[in-house]
Design a protein around this motif. Structure first.
Motif, PDB file in Angstrom:
ATOM      1  N   VAL A  75      25.625 -50.232  -6.839  1.00 23.63           N
ATOM      2  CA  VAL A  75      25.229 -49.723  -8.153  1.00 23.63           C
ATOM      3  C   VAL A  75      23.759 -50.037  -8.416  1.00 23.63           C
ATOM      4  CG1 VAL A  75      25.604 -49.909 -10.642  1.00 23.63           C
ATOM      5  CG2 VAL A  75      27.559 -49.867  -9.090  1.00 23.63           C
TER       6      VAL A  75
ATOM      7  N   ASP B  83      21.353 -47.776  -6.542  1.00 24.01           N
ATOM      8  CA  ASP B  83      21.503 -46.334  -6.757  1.00 24.01           C
ATOM      9  C   ASP B  83      20.445 -45.843  -7.742  1.00 24.01           C
ATOM     10  OD1 ASP B  83      22.220 -43.716  -7.254  1.00 24.01           O
ATOM     11  OD2 ASP B  83      24.251 -44.182  -7.924  1.00 24.01           O
TER      12      ASP B  83
ATOM     13  N   GLN C 159      19.910 -43.024  -8.831  1.00 24.01           N
ATOM     14  CA  GLN C 159      20.413 -41.993  -9.734  1.00 24.01           C
ATOM     15  C   GLN C 159      21.130 -42.592 -10.946  1.00 24.01           C
ATOM     16  OE1 GLN C 159      19.629 -38.749  -9.163  1.00 24.01           O
ATOM     17  NE2 GLN C 159      18.468 -39.591  -7.460  1.00 24.01           N
ATOM     18  N   ALA C 160      21.511 -43.864 -10.845  1.00 22.08           N
ATOM     19  CA  ALA C 160      22.214 -44.532 -11.949  1.00 22.08           C
ATOM     20  C   ALA C 160      21.211 -44.901 -13.041  1.00 22.08           C
ATOM     21  CB  ALA C 160      22.910 -45.787 -11.438  1.00 22.08           C
TER      22      ALA C 160
ATOM     23  N   LEU D  57      22.252 -49.781 -16.369  1.00 26.92           N
ATOM     24  CA  LEU D  57      23.420 -50.075 -15.545  1.00 26.92           C
ATOM     25  C   LEU D  57      23.002 -50.801 -14.267  1.00 26.92           C
ATOM     26  CD1 LEU D  57      26.439 -49.806 -15.001  1.00 26.92           C
ATOM     27  CD2 LEU D  57      25.974 -47.556 -14.015  1.00 26.92           C
ATOM     28  N   ARG D  58      21.916 -50.348 -13.666  1.00 25.07           N
ATOM     29  CA  ARG D  58      21.400 -50.999 -12.458  1.00 25.07           C
ATOM     30  C   ARG D  58      21.025 -52.448 -12.749  1.00 25.07           C
ATOM     31  NH1 ARG D  58      16.720 -47.880 -10.000  1.00 25.07           N
ATOM     32  NH2 ARG D  58      17.158 -49.252  -8.256  1.00 25.07           N
TER      33      ARG D  58
END
Length: 68
Positions: A39, A42, A44-45, A49-50
């Motif tokens: 996660v 990523d 794209q996240a 959240l990352r």
């Protein structure tokens, strides 16, 4: 944290592991760190959240508990 405090998807997987439908992973901390790393890396996240994933993984890695 208790399983009942978690989202539906986590409670579903918990039930599947408990019933033997899904396999239990003895080295759960390493499994969690790998998932959090996926996660956190990523791009794209969402950044928030990352950051949460990175913070959680770092805390697991620095804790004094080790997988047996």
């Amino acid at each position: 944290m208790k399983v009942y405090d978690c989202c539906d998807l986590i409670r579903q997987r918990y039930s599947e592991i408990g019933s033997g439908e899904q396999g239990f992973i003895p080295k759960a901390i390493a499994c969690a760190v790998r998932a959090l790393n996926a996660v956190a890396s990523d791009e794209q996240a969402p950044e928030a959240l990352r950051e949460q994933a990175a913070f959680a993984a770092a805390n697991l890695l620095i804790s004094d508990h080790e997988d047996a």
